[in-house]
Design a protein around this motif. Structure first.
Motif, mmCIF file in Angstrom:
data_model
loop_
_atom_site.group_PDB
_atom_site.id
_atom_site.type_symbol
_atom_site.label_atom_id
_atom_site.label_comp_id
_atom_site.label_asym_id
_atom_site.label_seq_id
_atom_site.Cartn_x
_atom_site.Cartn_y
_atom_site.Cartn_z
ATOM 1 N N MET A 1 26.953 6.345 1.251
ATOM 2 C CA MET A 1 25.867 7.252 0.914
ATOM 3 C C MET A 1 24.570 6.754 1.549
ATOM 4 O O MET A 1 24.236 5.587 1.477
ATOM 5 N N TYR A 2 23.852 7.639 2.190
ATOM 6 C CA TYR A 2 22.577 7.298 2.805
ATOM 7 C C TYR A 2 21.513 7.174 1.719
ATOM 8 O O TYR A 2 21.388 8.039 0.864
ATOM 9 N N ARG A 3 20.784 6.107 1.766
ATOM 10 C CA ARG A 3 19.727 5.899 0.782
ATOM 11 C C ARG A 3 18.376 5.955 1.470
ATOM 12 O O ARG A 3 18.225 5.493 2.583
ATOM 13 N N LYS A 4 17.408 6.504 0.774
ATOM 14 C CA LYS A 4 16.050 6.556 1.273
ATOM 15 C C LYS A 4 15.257 5.421 0.641
ATOM 16 O O LYS A 4 15.598 4.934 -0.423
ATOM 17 N N GLY A 5 14.224 5.039 1.310
ATOM 18 C CA GLY A 5 13.329 4.032 0.778
ATOM 19 C C GLY A 5 11.983 4.649 0.453
ATOM 20 O O GLY A 5 11.677 5.765 0.869
ATOM 21 N N TYR A 6 11.201 3.914 -0.301
ATOM 22 C CA TYR A 6 9.883 4.419 -0.662
ATOM 23 C C TYR A 6 8.898 3.263 -0.759
ATOM 24 O O TYR A 6 9.277 2.100 -0.853
ATOM 25 N N ILE A 7 7.636 3.632 -0.745
ATOM 26 C CA ILE A 7 6.536 2.702 -0.946
ATOM 27 C C ILE A 7 5.643 3.293 -2.027
ATOM 28 O O ILE A 7 5.309 4.472 -1.977
ATOM 29 N N VAL A 8 5.286 2.476 -3.012
ATOM 30 C CA VAL A 8 4.313 2.885 -4.018
ATOM 31 C C VAL A 8 3.108 1.958 -3.887
ATOM 32 O O VAL A 8 3.262 0.735 -3.812
ATOM 33 N N PHE A 9 1.923 2.546 -3.837
ATOM 34 C CA PHE A 9 0.678 1.807 -3.670
ATOM 35 C C PHE A 9 -0.023 1.639 -5.017
ATOM 36 O O PHE A 9 -0.014 2.552 -5.841
ATOM 37 N N TYR A 10 -0.640 0.470 -5.195
ATOM 38 C CA TYR A 10 -1.311 0.140 -6.451
ATOM 39 C C TYR A 10 -2.662 -0.512 -6.176
ATOM 40 O O TYR A 10 -2.827 -1.233 -5.188
ATOM 41 N N SER A 40 17.527 10.647 -6.482
ATOM 42 C CA SER A 40 16.520 10.725 -7.540
ATOM 43 C C SER A 40 15.214 10.022 -7.171
ATOM 44 O O SER A 40 14.625 9.340 -7.998
ATOM 45 N N CYS A 41 14.756 10.208 -5.948
ATOM 46 C CA CYS A 41 13.504 9.554 -5.536
ATOM 47 C C CYS A 41 12.339 9.947 -6.439
ATOM 48 O O CYS A 41 11.546 9.094 -6.823
ATOM 49 N N SER A 42 12.240 11.215 -6.767
ATOM 50 C CA SER A 42 11.105 11.640 -7.591
ATOM 51 C C SER A 42 11.152 10.997 -8.975
ATOM 52 O O SER A 42 10.116 10.595 -9.513
ATOM 53 N N ASP A 43 12.349 10.865 -9.552
ATOM 54 C CA ASP A 43 12.464 10.200 -10.860
ATOM 55 C C ASP A 43 12.077 8.737 -10.768
ATOM 56 O O ASP A 43 11.367 8.210 -11.628
ATOM 57 N N ARG A 44 12.560 8.061 -9.725
ATOM 58 C CA ARG A 44 12.273 6.632 -9.564
ATOM 59 C C ARG A 44 10.780 6.402 -9.373
ATOM 60 O O ARG A 44 10.170 5.562 -10.014
ATOM 61 N N ILE A 45 10.176 7.174 -8.485
ATOM 62 C CA ILE A 45 8.749 6.991 -8.200
ATOM 63 C C ILE A 45 7.898 7.362 -9.408
ATOM 64 O O ILE A 45 6.934 6.662 -9.730
ATOM 65 N N SER A 46 8.249 8.428 -10.095
ATOM 66 C CA SER A 46 7.450 8.805 -11.262
ATOM 67 C C SER A 46 7.509 7.719 -12.335
ATOM 68 O O SER A 46 6.537 7.500 -13.061
ATOM 69 N N ARG A 47 8.626 7.003 -12.423
ATOM 70 C CA ARG A 47 8.724 5.867 -13.356
ATOM 71 C C ARG A 47 7.691 4.804 -12.992
ATOM 72 O O ARG A 47 7.055 4.198 -13.862
ATOM 73 N N HIS A 48 7.507 4.560 -11.690
ATOM 74 C CA HIS A 48 6.566 3.534 -11.226
ATOM 75 C C HIS A 48 5.106 3.975 -11.356
ATOM 76 O O HIS A 48 4.211 3.156 -11.258
ATOM 77 N N MET A 49 4.892 5.267 -11.579
ATOM 78 C CA MET A 49 3.532 5.794 -11.662
ATOM 79 C C MET A 49 3.014 5.836 -13.106
ATOM 80 O O MET A 49 1.889 6.222 -13.339
ATOM 81 N N ARG A 50 3.847 5.449 -14.064
ATOM 82 C CA ARG A 50 3.410 5.466 -15.465
ATOM 83 C C ARG A 50 3.798 4.152 -16.145
ATOM 84 O O ARG A 50 4.654 3.433 -15.662
ATOM 85 N N LYS A 51 3.157 3.887 -17.259
ATOM 86 C CA LYS A 51 3.521 2.693 -18.038
ATOM 87 C C LYS A 51 4.891 2.905 -18.644
ATOM 88 O O LYS A 51 5.158 3.945 -19.235
ATOM 89 N N CYS A 52 5.756 1.929 -18.471
ATOM 90 C CA CYS A 52 7.124 2.010 -19.011
ATOM 91 C C CYS A 52 7.199 1.280 -20.341
ATOM 92 O O CYS A 52 6.696 0.169 -20.466
#
Length: 125
Positions: A1-10, A40-52
């Motif tokens: 399965m091809y996986r995408k990568g992402y960068i989150v800035f803080y 599920s890129c949007s789910d993963r990134i949205s997790r990083h954008m809020r306090k868990c």
């Protein structure tokens, strides 16, 4: 399965990030985290954008000191993205539990500069 990568800035304040097993010193400044996601890129990134509440990954602890600024999804594997940043200051062993080839997946770097660097290195097909 091809996986995408992402960068989150803080944007981070100075302090310590204490996870279940490690402690990391963070200086004030802009940072970016490199991760991977499948469908599920949007789910993963949205997790990083809020306090868990249920912290599992190192990056879940970042919002204790840091404010998310934005993100990029790239058509590249996580490890390929990390290699683009060789030579930049990295937080040793942060977020790279499944990637022992790299020093870490959290880097110190201004969002504007990193976006320019990524655009220069990644060709859109």
């Amino acid at each position: 399965m091809y996986r995408k990568g992402y960068i989150v800035f803080y944007s981070c304040n100075k302090g310590e990030i204490v996870t279940r097993s490690r402690k990391f010193e963070i200086e004030e400044g802009q940072y970016f985290y490199v991760g991977s996601c499948g469908r599920s890129c949007s789910d993963r990134i949205s997790r990083h954008m809020r306090k868990c509440k249920n912290k599992f990954w190192h990056v879940d602890y970042l919002t204790d000191l840091c404010t998310p600024l934005g993100s990029l999804i790239l058509p590249m594997e996580e490890r390929e993205i990390v290699k683009m940043f060789k030579g930049l200051r990295v937080i040793h062993r942060f977020g790279n539990g499944d990637d022992r080839e790299s020093e870490g997946h959290l880097f110190l770097g201004r969002m504007k500069d990193i976006i320019i660097l990524v655009l220069e290195k990644v060709s859109v097909k």
